[in-house]
Write an enzyme that holds these catalytic residues in place. Structure first.
Site, short mmCIF file in Angstrom:
data_model
loop_
_atom_site.label_atom_id
_atom_site.label_comp_id
_atom_site.label_asym_id
_atom_site.label_seq_id
_atom_site.Cartn_x
_atom_site.Cartn_y
_atom_site.Cartn_z
CB ILE A 39 18.59 -70.10 -68.44
CG1 ILE A 39 18.82 -70.39 -70.13
CG2 ILE A 39 18.63 -71.29 -67.84
CD1 ILE A 39 20.27 -71.16 -70.45
CG ASP A 88 26.16 -53.99 -61.80
OD1 ASP A 88 26.53 -54.98 -62.24
OD2 ASP A 88 26.31 -52.80 -62.03
CG ASN A 115 21.21 -67.99 -64.99
OD1 ASN A 115 21.18 -68.93 -65.69
ND2 ASN A 115 20.59 -66.74 -65.09
CE1 TYR A 192 28.90 -67.03 -71.99
CE2 TYR A 192 29.36 -68.98 -73.12
CZ TYR A 192 28.42 -68.36 -72.40
OH TYR A 192 27.54 -69.03 -71.83
CE LYS A 196 29.24 -69.16 -68.73
NZ LYS A 196 28.32 -68.99 -67.56
N1 LIG Z 1 21.81 -69.63 -73.95
C1 LIG Z 1 22.73 -70.40 -74.02
O1 LIG Z 1 22.67 -71.22 -75.02
C2 LIG Z 1 23.59 -70.69 -72.95
C3 LIG Z 1 24.74 -72.00 -73.06
C4 LIG Z 1 25.47 -72.20 -71.97
C5 LIG Z 1 25.42 -71.44 -70.81
N2 LIG Z 1 24.54 -70.55 -70.66
C6 LIG Z 1 24.66 -69.50 -69.27
O2 LIG Z 1 23.26 -69.66 -68.95
C7 LIG Z 1 23.27 -68.33 -68.23
C8 LIG Z 1 22.09 -67.41 -68.35
O3 LIG Z 1 22.18 -66.90 -69.71
P1 LIG Z 1 20.92 -66.92 -70.81
O4 LIG Z 1 21.14 -67.44 -71.85
O5 LIG Z 1 19.68 -66.98 -70.09
O6 LIG Z 1 21.12 -65.22 -71.35
P2 LIG Z 1 20.56 -63.72 -70.86
O7 LIG Z 1 19.03 -64.03 -71.13
O8 LIG Z 1 21.14 -62.84 -71.46
O9 LIG Z 1 20.73 -63.90 -69.10
C9 LIG Z 1 21.68 -63.45 -68.68
C10 LIG Z 1 21.29 -62.68 -67.43
O10 LIG Z 1 22.57 -62.07 -66.73
C11 LIG Z 1 22.18 -60.83 -66.25
N3 LIG Z 1 23.56 -60.26 -66.06
C12 LIG Z 1 24.40 -59.73 -67.05
N4 LIG Z 1 25.29 -58.97 -66.53
C13 LIG Z 1 24.87 -58.85 -65.37
C14 LIG Z 1 25.72 -58.31 -64.27
N5 LIG Z 1 26.65 -57.25 -64.29
N6 LIG Z 1 24.96 -58.32 -62.79
C15 LIG Z 1 23.83 -58.90 -62.79
N7 LIG Z 1 23.09 -59.77 -63.57
C16 LIG Z 1 23.92 -59.55 -64.92
C17 LIG Z 1 21.56 -60.31 -67.41
O11 LIG Z 1 20.80 -59.11 -66.84
P3 LIG Z 1 20.31 -57.92 -67.82
O12 LIG Z 1 18.95 -58.19 -68.41
O13 LIG Z 1 20.08 -56.84 -66.81
O14 LIG Z 1 21.36 -57.89 -68.97
C18 LIG Z 1 20.49 -61.24 -67.66
O15 LIG Z 1 19.60 -61.53 -66.45
C19 LIG Z 1 24.79 -67.46 -68.61
O16 LIG Z 1 25.53 -67.71 -67.35
C20 LIG Z 1 24.97 -68.25 -69.50
O17 LIG Z 1 26.52 -68.14 -69.64
C21 LIG Z 1 23.64 -69.92 -71.60
#
Ligand SMILES: NC(=O)c1ccc[n+]([C@@H]2O[C@H](COP(=O)([O-])OP(=O)(O)OC[C@H]3O[C@@H](n4cnc5c(N)ncnc54)[C@H](OP(=O)(O)O)[C@@H]3O)[C@@H](O)[C@H]2O)c1
Length: 321
Positions: A39, A88, A115, A192, A196
């Protein structure tokens, strides 16, 4: 999740059409954490397309960040707008170094899209807490408070004036963060959602503190629910859960691009979104617990605990509010 919550979820995922953002972000500087994938990457790309001046991809791997920069430049035709900076969120020193760089190099910060997020089933520690809590909650608030003075200055210069997925039993503890850092008691299947819910409660208290503050420059803060989005966020969850989610994803999930719209919508930051929980690109209704007297007491306790924690990490940080 109750049946009515599940029906609400299906309605939101399958029947609601999200509005594609059209507001332009001309000259604005926007930071997106975790912008190398999912996202965050989609939102960063949309912000570049919507004419943002600078979009900082705050990423823990510069290699993945640079790949995202190249991808955004190629797909939008706007090179030099997105930049990858190292952050990080599992290490306070990295958050502080990132904030120092922002203050030194970014004369304005219009929006911080906090995010990045983790979805882990294994108990691991980062700094004082379990990693999901460190990354999703503590480090993001540390970053927000460190950047707040710059965001206020930016606002003064450039701006005209329901998570119901967890019972959160740890809320009854006299020290909630200490309880969550106790591996023996950890309920990682719900961790998780607990992180949130804590984000939402602390962001609400943060918003009310910002409203009370008399410092110049109005900064707007909100919490976004992007809905269920087809990304790899659940790659560290248990195998059975991943299979269940993969099936649900095929039937109901939004695309990362649609997920990005929800972030970009929040980045528009109107007065009526301040302190709110944003759902389907509208002000949503948080759960009954959040609005209850107990929810309010938990919100205040969490805020006190979090601020104490942040003061220990970075003495004097509360003055930024
Ligand atoms: N997908 C869904 O259905 C959904 C629903 C509700 C809320 N969300 C929220 O949306 C946000 C984005 O999630 P996404 O679904 O797009 O998943 P994603 O593609 O896994 O993105 C998560 C991002 O967070 C980064 N991250 C993780 N640990 C980190 C750290 N220690 N320092 C810096 N960056 C870090 C990851 O980097 P790396 O690539 O290096 O691991 C990745 O870029 C999250 O907060 C999630 O909780 C998602």
């Amino acid at each position: 999740m109750s049946l009515s919550d599940f029906l609400g979820f299906l309605h939101s995922q399958l029947r609601v059409t999200l509005p594609e953002p059209i507001t332009r972000f001309t000259n604005q500087t926007i930071i997106v954490t975790g912008a190398n994938s999912g996202i965050g990457l989609a939102a960063a790309r949309q912000l570049v397309s919507l004419d943002a001046g600078r979009v900082i991809l705050a990423v823990r791997s510069l290699e993945r960040g640079e790949a995202a920069v190249r991808d955004i430049a190629a797909s939008t035709g706007r090179a030099g707008v997105a930049e990858a900076w190292e952050l990080d969120l599992a290490r306070y020193a990295s958050v502080e170094a990132f904030a120092r760089r922002v203050i030194a190099e970014l004369p304005r910060v219009d929006v911080l899209l906090a995010n990045a997020g983790l979805y882990h089933f294994a108990f691991e520690r980062a700094e004082d807490d379990e990693t999901t809590i460190t990354v999703n909650v503590v480090s993001h608030m540390l970053l927000a408070l460190l950047l707040l003075p710059r965001m206020r200055e930016t606002a003064a210069r450039h701006r005209a004036g329901r998570p119901a997925m967890t019972q959160f039993p740890e809320r009854r503890s006299p020290n909630i963060f200490a309880d969550l850092a106790d591996e023996g008691k950890a309920r990682m299947q719900e961790r998780y959602f607990v992180s949130k819910l804590i984000q939402l409660l602390t962001a609400r208290e943060f918003a009310s503190e910002l409203t009370k503050s008399t410092k110049p420059g109005q900064v707007i803060t909100s919490v976004i629910n992007p809905g269920f989005v087809a990304t790899d966020i659940m790659r560290h969850a248990g195998l059975a859960f991943q299979i269940y989610q993969a099936v649900l994803r095929r039937i109901t999930a939004r695309t990362p691009e649609e997920g990005g719209w929800t972030l970009v919508h929040a980045a528009e930051g109107a007065e009526e979104t301040h302190g709110q929980y944003l759902d389907d690109c509208k002000v949503g209704k948080p759960s009954a617990f959040v609005l209850s007297p107990e929810g309010e007491a938990t919100q205040k306790q969490l805020w006190r605990e979090l601020l104490d924690k942040l003061e220990k990490i970075h003495p004097g940080i509360a003055q930024n509010i």
